[in-house]
Design a protein around this motif. Sequence first.
Motif, PDB file in Angstrom:
ATOM      1  N   GLY A  32       0.842  -1.191   0.000  1.00 39.96           N
ATOM      2  CA  GLY A  32       0.000   0.000   0.000  1.00 39.96           C
ATOM      3  C   GLY A  32       0.873   1.235   0.000  1.00 39.96           C
ATOM      4  O   GLY A  32       1.938   1.249   0.612  1.00 39.96           O
ATOM      5  N   HIS A  33       0.408   2.274  -0.697  1.00 39.20           N
ATOM      6  CA  HIS A  33       1.202   3.499  -0.817  1.00 39.20           C
ATOM      7  C   HIS A  33       1.008   4.462   0.343  1.00 39.20           C
ATOM      8  O   HIS A  33       1.886   5.255   0.645  1.00 39.20           O
ATOM      9  N   PHE A  34      -0.148   4.405   1.008  1.00 37.12           N
ATOM     10  CA  PHE A  34      -0.502   5.469   1.936  1.00 37.12           C
ATOM     11  C   PHE A  34      -0.713   4.925   3.342  1.00 37.12           C
ATOM     12  O   PHE A  34      -1.557   4.067   3.582  1.00 37.12           O
ATOM     13  N   GLU A  35       0.068   5.462   4.307  1.00 42.77           N
ATOM     14  CA  GLU A  35       0.025   4.974   5.681  1.00 42.77           C
ATOM     15  C   GLU A  35      -1.339   5.178   6.331  1.00 42.77           C
ATOM     16  O   GLU A  35      -1.714   4.455   7.249  1.00 42.77           O
ATOM     17  N   SER A  36      -2.106   6.144   5.831  1.00 40.40           N
ATOM     18  CA  SER A  36      -3.425   6.412   6.413  1.00 40.40           C
ATOM     19  C   SER A  36      -4.459   5.380   5.992  1.00 40.40           C
ATOM     20  O   SER A  36      -5.582   5.392   6.491  1.00 40.40           O
ATOM     21  N   GLN A  37      -4.097   4.488   5.059  1.00 37.63           N
ATOM     22  CA  GLN A  37      -5.051   3.510   4.539  1.00 37.63           C
ATOM     23  C   GLN A  37      -4.528   2.086   4.728  1.00 37.63           C
ATOM     24  O   GLN A  37      -4.605   1.262   3.822  1.00 37.63           O
ATOM     25  N   LEU A  38      -4.000   1.796   5.910  1.00 33.61           N
ATOM     26  CA  LEU A  38      -3.398   0.499   6.170  1.00 33.61           C
ATOM     27  C   LEU A  38      -4.015  -0.154   7.397  1.00 33.61           C
ATOM     28  O   LEU A  38      -4.547   0.527   8.276  1.00 33.61           O
ATOM     29  N   PRO A  39      -3.931  -1.484   7.485  1.00 33.58           N
ATOM     30  CA  PRO A  39      -4.340  -2.159   8.726  1.00 33.58           C
ATOM     31  C   PRO A  39      -3.437  -1.731   9.882  1.00 33.58           C
ATOM     32  O   PRO A  39      -2.268  -1.387   9.678  1.00 33.58           O
TER      33      PRO A  39
END
Length: 487
Positions: free
Chosen positions: A454-461
């Motif tokens: 995933g590229h974006f830390e705000s959109q991760l588990p």
Amino acid sequence: MDKPFVYIQDLNLGYRNKAVLKDLYWEMNIGENYAIGGKSGTGKTSLAKSIAGLVSYQGSIEINFDQLRELPQEVLYVESWYQFKNLEGVANFYYQQRYTSLQANDTLTVHAELVSYGKEKDLQFDQVEPILEALGFATFASSQLIELSSGEHKKLQLVKALWLKPQLLIIDQPYTGLDTASRKNLNILLDQVAEEGVQLILISNDSELPNSIHSFVEIREGKLVEADTLENSTTEIHLREIPEFLKASPLYSSQDIVKMVDVNISYGEKQVLKNINWEIKAGEKWLLQGHNGSGKSTLLSLINGDHPQSYANELYLFGNRRGSGESIWDIKQHIGLISPEFHWYFDTTATVWQSIASGFYDTVGLFQQLPYTKSTQVDELIAYFGLTESKNELLTALPLGKQRLVLLARTIIKNPELLILDEPCQGLDQQQTKHFNQLVDELSSNGMTLIYVGHFESQLPTCIEKRILLEKGGVKVVESLNTEILS
């Protein structure tokens, strides 16, 4: 009084007796640029394809091109996913074929594809070169189309669209698969073509849109509704209780899941991976990152058993050195996988139930009868994901968000030792992304090993604890992560 650039009246469209667009009315005036947002499955893509003349509908759609502009009098629709064809016009490639050398004479190179497109549209090749540079795609000229990742395919379609500069450009999920730098450069390029007279319709819930986008709409109950912005609001998600058979820890064959020692992968003179050293232990949760073209897809293909050059490297999977007698299917028994490319090649005739059940056998469709116990587990997982009403529908008939849930269910149905999620939330809105990642947190809490791209830390588990960052085919960073950074 000037006519609207796009005039839609009484637009109706449905699939399988289900109405999607209902008496929709819309006027888009000269000089306006729109973003269409909203929940998955509301009909955004259907509206875009209707405007582009790609689907049948009832009602009236009128495009009033400016006869005085030099820009082509065309509506160009760039779909969220692009399915290319080989030289014989066939699109049904199989997944592992991306990594073999047998396709070398079967698909065009990026350069040849652009040359062909330029001739077809009467375009000057020197005008495409700045676009290639801006999107970081100039180095892919000699790459075969079949070798490209989903993000790279998206870039190729964007390059052609920005080169053509049609009077109306519709892009479905413009940022799918693009890294942060590419997203920023794409917005600059879109603003530039808008200045030259291209009118834009972007289907996106992204908050970082081009400056030229000033108008926002959503589809609600089949009709178009004006909106102030496309800000996403997320509500609290209450998960069902996880099925009992997934509460137990996976049966690990080894505590050493992956070990790479000075791994190198090349295609001719092009080196894709350079001296990769990486170890993954049982139960670890890894984030794999890197710009488009950094080598992420190739690295994952080694782990998943799909890449033939794995035999020429010192690579250990689940405690065994690759090439010690195990088959690709022996490796896949340990792994559950989601990737955009795998989604591309999945069986289009499979129902939701069949798609999930196929995960037991690592096939892209269900080709055998399931025993009672396994059938019961499929039903339990369908209920857990809230898919009971859709279980007999074709996977391809579902909105993208539900398709991803089906494929997630497929990956974990056998409680694998290693779960590989390669950009699983591409094209999902914020609510769907949050739901998906909460499911990943819950499902991997039994000790399952995870690699998440995933590229974006705000959109991760939130479960992710380690990160490996690739740059130009090499390892730039390997580090432990503070979970607070990811939340």
